[in-house]
Structure formats: C-alpha cells, structure tokens
Design a protein around this motif. Structure first.
Motif, mmCIF file in Angstrom:
data_model
loop_
_atom_site.group_PDB
_atom_site.id
_atom_site.type_symbol
_atom_site.label_atom_id
_atom_site.label_comp_id
_atom_site.label_asym_id
_atom_site.label_seq_id
_atom_site.Cartn_x
_atom_site.Cartn_y
_atom_site.Cartn_z
ATOM 1 N N GLU A 103 0.799 -1.225 0.000
ATOM 2 C CA GLU A 103 0.000 0.000 0.000
ATOM 3 C C GLU A 103 0.834 1.278 0.000
ATOM 4 O O GLU A 103 0.282 2.370 -0.118
ATOM 5 N N VAL A 104 2.143 1.162 0.139
ATOM 6 C CA VAL A 104 2.929 2.359 0.446
ATOM 7 C C VAL A 104 3.529 3.062 -0.765
ATOM 8 O O VAL A 104 3.894 4.235 -0.681
ATOM 9 N N HIS A 105 3.646 2.379 -1.890
ATOM 10 C CA HIS A 105 4.360 2.989 -3.022
ATOM 11 C C HIS A 105 3.693 4.286 -3.472
ATOM 12 O O HIS A 105 4.351 5.333 -3.598
ATOM 13 N N ASP A 106 2.388 4.240 -3.711
ATOM 14 C CA ASP A 106 1.696 5.431 -4.221
ATOM 15 C C ASP A 106 1.679 6.556 -3.187
ATOM 16 O O ASP A 106 1.799 7.735 -3.540
ATOM 17 N N GLU A 107 1.521 6.202 -1.906
ATOM 18 C CA GLU A 107 1.565 7.222 -0.859
ATOM 19 C C GLU A 107 2.932 7.910 -0.838
ATOM 20 O O GLU A 107 3.038 9.136 -0.734
ATOM 21 N N ASP A 169 10.185 -5.999 -6.543
ATOM 22 C CA ASP A 169 9.649 -4.809 -7.201
ATOM 23 C C ASP A 169 8.337 -4.412 -6.530
ATOM 24 O O ASP A 169 7.411 -5.229 -6.405
ATOM 25 N N ASP A 170 8.240 -3.149 -6.110
ATOM 26 C CA ASP A 170 7.045 -2.726 -5.361
ATOM 27 C C ASP A 170 5.949 -2.139 -6.239
ATOM 28 O O ASP A 170 4.952 -1.637 -5.731
ATOM 29 N N LEU A 175 1.340 -8.848 -6.587
ATOM 30 C CA LEU A 175 2.444 -9.777 -6.344
ATOM 31 C C LEU A 175 2.892 -9.689 -4.885
ATOM 32 O O LEU A 175 3.137 -10.720 -4.246
ATOM 33 N N LEU A 176 2.983 -8.479 -4.348
ATOM 34 C CA LEU A 176 3.371 -8.325 -2.943
ATOM 35 C C LEU A 176 2.369 -9.007 -2.022
ATOM 36 O O LEU A 176 2.745 -9.662 -1.043
ATOM 37 N N ARG A 177 1.079 -8.878 -2.340
ATOM 38 C CA ARG A 177 0.059 -9.533 -1.507
ATOM 39 C C ARG A 177 0.171 -11.050 -1.583
ATOM 40 O O ARG A 177 0.043 -11.741 -0.569
ATOM 41 N N LEU A 178 0.430 -11.567 -2.778
ATOM 42 C CA LEU A 178 0.579 -13.010 -2.946
ATOM 43 C C LEU A 178 1.782 -13.519 -2.156
ATOM 44 O O LEU A 178 1.696 -14.536 -1.447
ATOM 45 N N ARG A 222 10.623 -10.078 -11.205
ATOM 46 C CA ARG A 222 10.458 -8.938 -10.304
ATOM 47 C C ARG A 222 11.058 -9.213 -8.925
ATOM 48 O O ARG A 222 10.866 -8.424 -8.010
ATOM 49 N N ILE A 223 11.748 -10.351 -8.789
ATOM 50 C CA ILE A 223 12.315 -10.730 -7.497
ATOM 51 C C ILE A 223 13.821 -10.916 -7.657
ATOM 52 O O ILE A 223 14.275 -11.706 -8.485
ATOM 53 N N TRP A 224 14.592 -10.187 -6.861
ATOM 54 C CA TRP A 224 16.044 -10.268 -6.885
ATOM 55 C C TRP A 224 16.489 -11.158 -5.731
ATOM 56 O O TRP A 224 15.986 -11.016 -4.605
#
Length: 234
Positions: A103-107, A169-170, A175-178, A222-224
């Motif tokens: 939830e934080v990227h756009d904020e 990748d945010d 994907l983050l939720r999964l 998207r995952i390092w």
C-alpha cells in the motif's frame, strides 16, 4: 508559499524524471532510452523529449538526441535525495502507521515531493536509521551511499537452487500480496523446484514434497535474490 529547491521546472516533475532515470540503472548498467522512460512515466514520447532538453539545460542530464539518458553528477545527487525520501517514507508508513507493504508505493510517491529535510531526518532517527525499505531496496544514507548486493533474478535460478530474497519490485501490489500470504519477503530463503516456459514452482524450504506456490516468469523477474554461491554460505 512553496519554495522550489532547484531550477525553474516544477519540483515534482523534475524529481520524478530524475528518480526514474536513476532507478533504471540501480540494478543493471544499461542507461535508459527515452522510449522506456516515457513508458515508465506513462507520458507521451514528445513530453519526454521536451523535459529532457530542459533537464539537460539545467545540468542534470547528459543527452544525445535519440540516445540513452545519463544523469550528471548533480542529477545523480538530486535523484538519490528523492530515492532516500521515498524509501524512508515507505518504511515509516509500514513500521509506524500500519500500512501493508503493498500500500505504500503510491503514498510515498506523493509525500516524497513535500516532506521537509527536518521531518525526514526525524523519521530516519525514529526508525533507527534503516538501511533497506520493506521491499529490500537500499535506503541511501545522508551522504548518498547505497551499496547494491550481488544478485540474480529469481528467474535465473535453475531447478533445485536456493537463493535469499534481496529485493521485490514494489510496483505490482498483487504480487506483494501473494508473496505476503506465503511469508516471502526480503531475507526469505526460497528454492526453485521446477520451471517451465511459463512459470516456476518454488518453496520457502530447501526440500520437501509440497512446494508452496507457482510464480509466472514475469513475476519471477520482479524478485532479486542473492547469488546462490553466496547464499549457500549464510
């Protein structure tokens, strides 16, 4: 009245361009072409052309017409300052304000242009001077230092190879939720069990009969992860 930090262009627009150019080469070495910059910023190519000319005139970007873009020393310094604000804000929102990491990227995109240096340093001190944000991105220190660890993309791990997640990748919240459902975050050890043309089967255990999930190849890119030879010694 708001005081603009530098130059004659709207501060947010300048910072968005510089940050995007900087982040493109943060985890790889190829400079960003104008067409890719336009795609990442969701603007028309003509808009990029005009803005890049203005940034070059301000001494923030080196640019040959139709060629890739490189930040000048001044451009890098300003871009790193924006990245530092963005990542500290993301960390603050998660740790202190109860936001989920998806939830934080756009904020942070909004707040990074308005938070003062004084408030930023207060946030940094309150958080204990964190070195990485919730997604594993390094937070530059006040001097602009932000070392990047050796890595490969998860997609590059072969079957039965293990890696330690460094960064996710945010920009894809689903994907983050999964990954959060399966407790996969920076620092997690994951093992690739099988791979096909379309997906990977992975688990958070080095062995076992029931891998936890499948990831599409685009999501695996998207995952390092830490290089396998290094991860094996941790």
């Amino acid at each position: 009245m708001t005081t603009q930090r530098q130059g004659t262009l709207p501060n947010a627009a300048v910072e968005d361009y510089l940050k995007t150019i900087y982040q493109h080469t943060e985890w790889q070495d190829e400079p960003i072409p104008p067409s890719v910059l336009a795609s990442k910023l969701a603007v028309a190519p003509a808009s990029v052309t005009g803005m890049v000319k203005k940034l070059a005139a301000l001494g923030l970007v080196d640019h040959v017409p139709y060629g890739p873009l490189n930040l000048t020393e001044a451009g890098v310094a300003r871009a790193i300052a924006v990245v530092r604000r963005h990542r500290l804000i993301e960390t603050w929102l998660v740790r202190d304000l109860g936001y989920a990491w998806d939830e934080v990227h756009d904020e942070a995109e909004l707040l990074e242009h308005s938070v003062s240096d004084r408030l930023l340093e207060a946030i940094n001190a309150r958080l204990g001077h964190p070195t990485h944000d919730p997604h594993g991105d390094p937070i530059p220190d006040a001097a602009g230092r932000a070392p990047v660890s050796a890595f490969v993309l998860l997609d590059d791990l072969g079957p039965d190879r293990q890696g330690i997640v460094l960064r996710i990748d945010d920009r894809k919240p689903e994907l983050l939720r999964l990954l959060a459902v399966h407790n996969i975050r920076p620092g997690s050890a994951i093992t690739v069990h099988e791979r096909s043309e379309y997906d990977l089967t992975i688990s958070t255990e080095p062995s076992g009969p029931r891998p936890v999930m499948r990831l599409s190849i685009p999501d695996a890119q998207r995952i390092w992860v830490q290089r396998p030879s290094e991860a094996e010694h941790h």
